[in-house]
Design a protein around this motif. Structure first.
Motif, PDB file in Angstrom:
ATOM      1  N   SER B  13      52.124  28.828  32.830  1.00 60.02           N
ATOM      2  CA  SER B  13      51.287  27.768  33.724  1.00 60.02           C
ATOM      3  C   SER B  13      49.897  28.708  33.834  1.00 60.02           C
ATOM      4  O   SER B  13      49.630  29.673  33.864  1.00 60.02           O
ATOM      5  CB  SER B  13      51.835  27.373  34.856  1.00 60.02           C
ATOM      6  N   PRO B  14      48.894  27.540  33.656  1.00 58.74           N
ATOM      7  CA  PRO B  14      47.404  28.124  33.711  1.00 58.74           C
ATOM      8  C   PRO B  14      47.083  28.846  34.932  1.00 58.74           C
ATOM      9  O   PRO B  14      46.301  29.766  34.759  1.00 58.74           O
ATOM     10  CB  PRO B  14      46.406  26.771  33.623  1.00 58.74           C
ATOM     11  N   GLY B  15      47.790  28.684  36.056  1.00 59.24           N
ATOM     12  CA  GLY B  15      47.533  29.351  37.397  1.00 59.24           C
ATOM     13  C   GLY B  15      48.411  30.605  37.333  1.00 59.24           C
ATOM     14  O   GLY B  15      48.166  31.361  38.401  1.00 59.24           O
ATOM     15  N   GLY B  16      49.502  30.678  36.496  1.00 61.11           N
ATOM     16  CA  GLY B  16      50.428  31.726  36.594  1.00 61.11           C
ATOM     17  C   GLY B  16      49.811  33.215  36.611  1.00 61.11           C
ATOM     18  O   GLY B  16      49.990  33.879  37.403  1.00 61.11           O
ATOM     19  N   LEU B  17      49.232  33.425  35.458  1.00 60.97           N
ATOM     20  CA  LEU B  17      48.487  34.553  35.507  1.00 60.97           C
ATOM     21  C   LEU B  17      47.735  35.365  36.658  1.00 60.97           C
ATOM     22  O   LEU B  17      47.778  36.191  37.074  1.00 60.97           O
ATOM     23  CB  LEU B  17      47.846  35.051  34.107  1.00 60.97           C
ATOM     24  N   ALA B  18      46.731  34.450  36.884  1.00 60.94           N
ATOM     25  CA  ALA B  18      45.840  34.911  38.002  1.00 60.94           C
ATOM     26  C   ALA B  18      46.474  34.911  38.971  1.00 60.94           C
ATOM     27  O   ALA B  18      46.387  35.779  39.936  1.00 60.94           O
ATOM     28  CB  ALA B  18      44.682  33.739  37.876  1.00 60.94           C
ATOM     29  N   ALA B  19      47.508  33.959  39.497  1.00 55.78           N
ATOM     30  CA  ALA B  19      48.179  34.072  40.781  1.00 55.78           C
ATOM     31  C   ALA B  19      48.883  35.202  40.943  1.00 55.78           C
ATOM     32  O   ALA B  19      49.046  35.963  41.797  1.00 55.78           O
ATOM     33  CB  ALA B  19      49.228  32.679  40.823  1.00 55.78           C
ATOM     34  N   GLN B  20      49.495  35.533  39.795  1.00 55.59           N
ATOM     35  CA  GLN B  20      50.709  36.772  39.773  1.00 55.59           C
ATOM     36  C   GLN B  20      49.918  38.032  40.095  1.00 55.59           C
ATOM     37  O   GLN B  20      50.219  38.876  40.817  1.00 55.59           O
ATOM     38  CB  GLN B  20      51.349  36.356  38.424  1.00 55.59           C
ATOM     39  N   SER B  21      48.790  38.074  39.412  1.00 59.08           N
ATOM     40  CA  SER B  21      47.968  39.439  39.442  1.00 59.08           C
ATOM     41  C   SER B  21      47.049  39.464  40.446  1.00 59.08           C
ATOM     42  O   SER B  21      46.433  40.206  40.735  1.00 59.08           O
ATOM     43  CB  SER B  21      47.459  39.681  38.000  1.00 59.08           C
ATOM     44  N   GLU B  23      44.093  37.799  40.517  1.00 58.64           N
ATOM     45  CA  GLU B  23      42.682  37.988  39.899  1.00 58.64           C
ATOM     46  C   GLU B  23      41.893  36.686  40.326  1.00 58.64           C
ATOM     47  O   GLU B  23      42.608  35.438  40.178  1.00 58.64           O
ATOM     48  CB  GLU B  23      42.858  38.026  38.419  1.00 58.64           C
ATOM     49  N   SER B  24      40.703  37.045  40.252  1.00 58.38           N
ATOM     50  CA  SER B  24      39.919  35.861  40.688  1.00 58.38           C
ATOM     51  C   SER B  24      39.477  35.208  39.642  1.00 58.38           C
ATOM     52  O   SER B  24      38.932  34.060  39.535  1.00 58.38           O
ATOM     53  CB  SER B  24      38.435  36.557  41.271  1.00 58.38           C
ATOM     54  N   GLY B  25      39.703  35.609  38.437  1.00 56.85           N
ATOM     55  CA  GLY B  25      39.450  34.823  37.362  1.00 56.85           C
ATOM     56  C   GLY B  25      37.873  35.126  36.903  1.00 56.85           C
ATOM     57  O   GLY B  25      37.354  35.298  35.698  1.00 56.85           O
ATOM     58  N   ASP B  64      50.583  50.812  50.445  1.00 57.63           N
ATOM     59  CA  ASP B  64      49.077  50.210  50.193  1.00 57.63           C
ATOM     60  C   ASP B  64      49.013  49.847  48.536  1.00 57.63           C
ATOM     61  O   ASP B  64      48.631  50.543  47.830  1.00 57.63           O
ATOM     62  CB  ASP B  64      48.254  51.305  50.517  1.00 57.63           C
ATOM     63  N   ARG B  65      49.293  48.524  48.601  1.00 58.08           N
ATOM     64  CA  ARG B  65      49.307  48.040  47.254  1.00 58.08           C
ATOM     65  C   ARG B  65      47.872  48.304  46.481  1.00 58.08           C
ATOM     66  O   ARG B  65      47.812  48.526  45.058  1.00 58.08           O
ATOM     67  CB  ARG B  65      49.635  46.641  46.881  1.00 58.08           C
ATOM     68  N   SER B  66      46.978  48.358  46.996  1.00 59.25           N
ATOM     69  CA  SER B  66      45.719  48.563  46.539  1.00 59.25           C
ATOM     70  C   SER B  66      45.344  49.711  45.727  1.00 59.25           C
ATOM     71  O   SER B  66      44.394  49.787  44.894  1.00 59.25           O
ATOM     72  CB  SER B  66      44.417  48.204  47.493  1.00 59.25           C
ATOM     73  N   VAL B  67      46.210  50.996  46.116  1.00 60.10           N
ATOM     74  CA  VAL B  67      46.016  52.016  45.333  1.00 60.10           C
ATOM     75  C   VAL B  67      47.015  52.188  44.066  1.00 60.10           C
ATOM     76  O   VAL B  67      47.094  53.193  43.550  1.00 60.10           O
ATOM     77  CB  VAL B  67      46.388  53.341  46.245  1.00 60.10           C
ATOM     78  N   GLY B  72      47.009  45.286  42.673  1.00 48.77           N
ATOM     79  CA  GLY B  72      47.753  44.682  43.470  1.00 48.77           C
ATOM     80  C   GLY B  72      49.310  45.207  43.418  1.00 48.77           C
ATOM     81  O   GLY B  72      50.200  44.770  44.335  1.00 48.77           O
ATOM     82  N   GLY B  73      49.515  46.070  42.753  1.00 54.30           N
ATOM     83  CA  GLY B  73      50.947  46.643  42.646  1.00 54.30           C
ATOM     84  C   GLY B  73      51.837  45.896  41.558  1.00 54.30           C
ATOM     85  O   GLY B  73      51.426  44.906  41.232  1.00 54.30           O
ATOM     86  N   LEU B  74      53.094  46.650  41.116  1.00 55.43           N
ATOM     87  CA  LEU B  74      53.718  46.013  40.292  1.00 55.43           C
ATOM     88  C   LEU B  74      54.170  44.533  40.631  1.00 55.43           C
ATOM     89  O   LEU B  74      54.468  44.365  41.994  1.00 55.43           O
ATOM     90  CB  LEU B  74      54.955  46.646  39.907  1.00 55.43           C
ATOM     91  N   ALA B  75      54.254  43.596  39.686  1.00 52.58           N
ATOM     92  CA  ALA B  75      54.519  42.260  40.307  1.00 52.58           C
ATOM     93  C   ALA B  75      55.600  41.472  39.376  1.00 52.58           C
ATOM     94  O   ALA B  75      55.656  42.164  38.212  1.00 52.58           O
ATOM     95  CB  ALA B  75      53.374  41.271  40.298  1.00 52.58           C
TER      96      ALA B  75
END
Lengths: 275, 275
Positions: B13-21, B23-25, B64-67, B72-75
């Motif tokens: 879905s168009p939102g899937g990748l960004a939502a999952q990772s 990412e802001s786009g 701390d997922r940011s490191v 965002g860490g494995l998803a």
């Protein structure tokens, strides 16, 4: 073959990737060494005589860079992978054929071959004039108009060089270009995309004689990065989506150097154990 | 073999990748269909008996997922490619050998083989117990301690399943896992990384019988996406950098399904024209 070490390019710098792609580091590639693969959509139908490089540039280097399928538009150091099908179409390598006539197809395959390597039923494994050993001499009936077949470009390295030169001289971006096609393999099921033409990006990177992570000298490790780039691009193109190109951003800058498939990837007969 | 169409997973879905990772786009992957490959750094030295999945999780799913080296860490939906070398080390598939004694190496290769396919000088192309046909039965003297060699895992599909199960049940992420190794190819110079073990991500995706972009029915197009994923991961790992894993984000979710190299990629002898 030049080694990776001899390439006259600086190693990647921490700021290089982010600076090049305009990324903030938040949500983009994860620091140094990451690779992004962007499918190229919006190219439109390619027809014989079309200027494929200009068509790619219109999409990848538009006046408004923000609408490019590659963030910020195509940039120095990117690698553009273009599928053979659109190259063959632009170069007029399309012939009429009755796709339902196996004899006509066999004759066409044989006319594109210099040698039959294996034959089983309708399947011919042949050697093409370029030196590729592949199924049906690369003749393809899919994704072309009914009643026609696409042949391989006469000189895919030249096709890659032409696209690269137009992108560099007319649009000011210095990139690598890979022409890809879909080949089967011995012993393993399924096809993968490989490089059939190259310009400005390495075919085989020679890591022999360099130390591995333990400090020991590596044994023969000549990696065919061009085939890995082509296969990676295929992952975002698919066979059923009609996406004819992809851009890889973050490729090791040491690999961006003069090259050719003919000179680096095709294995000479005297090295080959399976001819 | 299951087709891509039969996989019980929704299309992207168009939102899937960004939502999952997360990412802001802006500056991330370029919209739908892009793929990002992140090298996994910081794993540390792997030794016999180590819990490799837990070591991967410590890096990829930190508190701390940011490191994490993956944004965002494995998803869920990520594909983790792990090189054979660290899998063999963790599983204790390391043997003592005098690397300067060609006879000892030959004997070891033969003990790991069920059949010699070709022989030239020191180079043996053999068939392993798994059914792989490769140089020196996959026995490797590089990136291991001097005086030792790494053998292939006994059952690389099982190795992949174990890693996947630990990541899923202990750390709550549903991912695909590919065990990769470096193989040569017939007719083409240079090695590429291919899949030798799989869990939770397709080996071969069958696009036969689906319509291409022109609406015509495709001919045989079984794409070995697993080998393309392994090769793509190699592009960020290199042979000289000691990076033993990579994470691919943005893989077609239809490919995330049960699979194995043994069941999907190894070509049965009766299909093979080059044995």
């Amino acid at each position: 073959m030049p080694s990776a070490e001899s390439a006259p390019v600086d190693p990647p710098s921490p700021g290089g990737l982010a600076a090049q792609s305009g990324e903030s580091g938040v949500g983009g590639l994860a620091g140094v060494g990451g690779l992004a693969i962007h499918p190229v959509t919006g190219l439109g139908e390619v027809r014989p005589g079309d200027d494929l490089a200009a068509m790619l540039a219109a999409v990848l280097v538009p006046a408004d860079r923000s609408v490019s399928p590659v963030p910020g538009g195509l940039a120095d150091g990117d690698v553009v992978v273009v599928t053979q099908k659109v190259v063959s179409k632009a170069e007029g390598r399309i012939v009429a054929i009755d796709g339902d006539d196996p004899e006509a197809k066999r004759a066409l395959v044989e006319s594109e071959s210099v040698r039959i390597v294996r034959r089983r039923g309708d399947l011919l494994i042949t050697e093409t004039r370029h030196g590729f050993i592949c199924a049906n001499a690369g003749v393809d009936l899919s994704n072309v108009d009914a009643g026609t077949a696409a042949l391989l470009p006469v000189d895919p390295d030249r096709s890659a060089r032409r696209i690269r030169e137009v992108l560099e001289h007319r649009y000011g971006v210095e990139v690598g270009v890979v022409i890809s096609d879909t080949f089967g393999r011995t012993w393993r099921r399924g096809v993968t995309d490989v490089a059939i033409g190259l310009a400005g990006v390495a075919g085989v990177v020679d890591l022999r004689g360099t130390a591995d992570a333990t400090g020991r000298i590596l044994e023969a490790t000549e990696v065919c990065v061009a085939d890995e780039l082509a296969g990676a691009a295929e992952l975002v193109m698919g066979k059923d989506r009609g996406i004819p190109a992809a851009v890889l951003r973050g490729v090791d800058p040491r690999w961006l150097r003069p090259s050719s498939v003919a000179g680096e990837i095709i294995r000479p007969p005297d090295e080959d154990l399976f001819r």
